[in-house]
Every structure is written in structure tokens, then in C-alpha cells.
Design a protein around this motif. Structure first.
Motif: not given
Length: 257
Positions: A47-51, A54-55, A59, A73, A80, A83-84
Motif C-alpha cells: 500500500d504505497y500511498t498509505g491510504t 498508514i504508520d 511521519m 489523508n 484515511q 492509522a497505526h
């Protein structure tokens, strides 16, 4: 790691990770996952976009924002999905605890049972809160039980389980399970949440202040430990020192969806 997908493909992927993750006598799940992704790009991707997830560790703050009751996001301009977070003290520049409070604010507007029916009564399926005479709610933070805040958050949630199941009634023996899955226990006068055991240390008799029958939202109750003493709150400390039933030992029940 965080994996998402149809179960049969997840099984195929994880079996691949298991077979390819060994190297030099040690197992490395990240090595296995990378090799499987390179060999089967049609099966798995990142999941390159993190959508999706997301960690937040490390960030920058501009990645996410809180808008109209949603976490957005900003890079992809979408809501989003997951979210982690990394704990309250981790080095992440997000006001996540404030966001979480706003996102869940409506959950506390009404006291309602979770699967307990329209009577707002307590069962093991209900999330219960116990308000002490101080106005603070009984909370658990391993290994201690305390009553520190008037918030009804995660650490103030209790599942009150009756032996045999069903609705909890005055005079029943119950177990109180905290948000992390540990049970409230009494040893001597100490009140703690240390273990997932269901032994005599974890057993309480719940007694309504007025009347009999089911324990429901708004009822005042007393919790008698196996020692014969009742839970009580002084300041923020929770103990089981006395066999008296006074305001110190009194808790008001609420239930929430």
C-alpha cells in the motif's frame, strides 16, 4: 505487519512467507514477504500511498488532518481507512488522542446497552462504567485499578460477567473484565487487574443499593470481594478495606453501546 485481502489469498501469501522467510537458521517475516511479493506481483503488493493503512511513526504532521469528523489523508485527499499509532509517548507529531476523543464523542452521549436489549441493563455483552462518589470512573492501567478521571474512555470500560451468562442481577457473583482482557482481583486490601484468571480472587458479589432484580443503567451498586470487604474509593485509590456500605463503597452504573 498489516495484511488485508480475501482469506484464501492471505493463506496462500502467508504460506509463501513461511516457506521463504528462513535464512541462516533464523526466520525473517519481512524477508519472506518481500520475496513473495517479487515472485507473485499479481498476488500481493504494498500500500504505497498509505491510504488503506498508514504508520504514523516519524511521519510529518501535514500528512493527516482532522476535518468534519473524519481523519483525512492529505497526500491522496481521501478519508484515511486505518492509522497505526505508536502510543501516547511515541515521537509522532499528531494530536491523535484529541482526534480519538472527538471521533468517539457521540458514543458517550447516551448510555445504552450493547446487545442487552432496550432495558439498558448489564450483561457480559455490555460495556459498563462504574462511577465512584468522587465523580471519577473506575479505571484499569496494569496492574492497578484506580478512579482518576471523569472521562468514559477505553480504560474505564468494564465487562461485568455473570456466572452462567445472561443479565446481571443483584446478589449475583460476577467477574469484572477490563479493556485489556484482565480481570479485577482483590488480594488483602489491594485491588488490581493483573491476570486473565477466573479464580476466587476475581469474584465479586454485586449488590444493588435499592431493590432487587436486574442491574441497569443508573443503579447504585456495591461490589463485595471474596474477603467480605467492599470496593471503595478514597481520592483516586481503590481498595477493599471495610465491610461497610457507605458512599465510599458506592458506584453508579452506566452502560454504553
Amino acid at each position: 505487519g498489516f495484511f488485508m485481502g480475501p482469506a484464501k489469498y492471505l493463506v496462500e501469501f502467508l504460506e509463501c512467507v513461511k516457506s521463504k522467510g528462513s535464512s541462516g537458521g533464523q526466520f525473517d517475516d519481512q524477508r519472506g514477504a518481500n520475496l513473495c511479493m517479487l515472485e507473485s506481483p499479481g498476488l500481493v503488493t504494498v500500500d504505497y500511498t498509505g491510504t488503506i493503512v498508514i504508520d504514523l511513526y516519524g511521519m510529518p504532521q501535514h500528512v493527516l488532518s482532522f476535518v468534519d469528523g473524519k481523519v483525512v489523508n492529505n497526500l491522496a485527499n481521501v478519508t484515511q481507512c486505518f492509522a497505526h499509532t505508536n502510543g501516547k509517548m511515541a515521537p509522532q507529531p499528531f494530536f491523535w488522542w484529541g482526534w480519538a476523543k472527538q471521533l468517539t464523542a457521540k458514543l458517550g452521549e447516551r448510555d445504552r446497552p450493547l446487545g442487552g436489549g432496550a432495558d439498558h441493563c448489564v450483561s457480559k455483552h455490555a460495556v459498563a462504567f462504574l462511577r465512584a462518589h468522587t465523580g471519577a470512573y473506575l479505571d484499569a492501567e496494569w496492574p492497578r485499578a484506580q478512579a482518576r478521571w471523569s472521562d468514559k474512555g477505553e480504560r474505564q470500560q468494564w465487562a461485568i460477567e455473570r456466572e452462567g451468562g445472561g443479565n446481571v442481577r443483584s446478589g449475583d457473583t460476577v467477574l469484572l473484565k477490563d479493556w485489556s482482557g484482565e480481570f479485577l482481583d482483590v488480594e488483602g486490601t489491594e485491588v488490581r487487574t493483573r491476570w486473565s484468571d477466573r479464580g476466587h480472587l476475581q469474584r465479586f458479589v454485586i449488590e444493588k443499593e435499592l431493590g432487587h432484580g436486574k442491574v441497569c443503567a443508573g443503579d447504585a451498586v456495591f461490589l463485595r470481594a471474596h474477603t467480605g470487604n467492599y470496593l471503595e474509593v478514597e481520592g483516586s485509590e481503590v481498595r477493599a478495606k471495610e465491610q461497610n456500605k457507605t458512599s465510599l463503597q458506592r458506584f453508579v452504573v452506566s452502560v454504553q453501546e
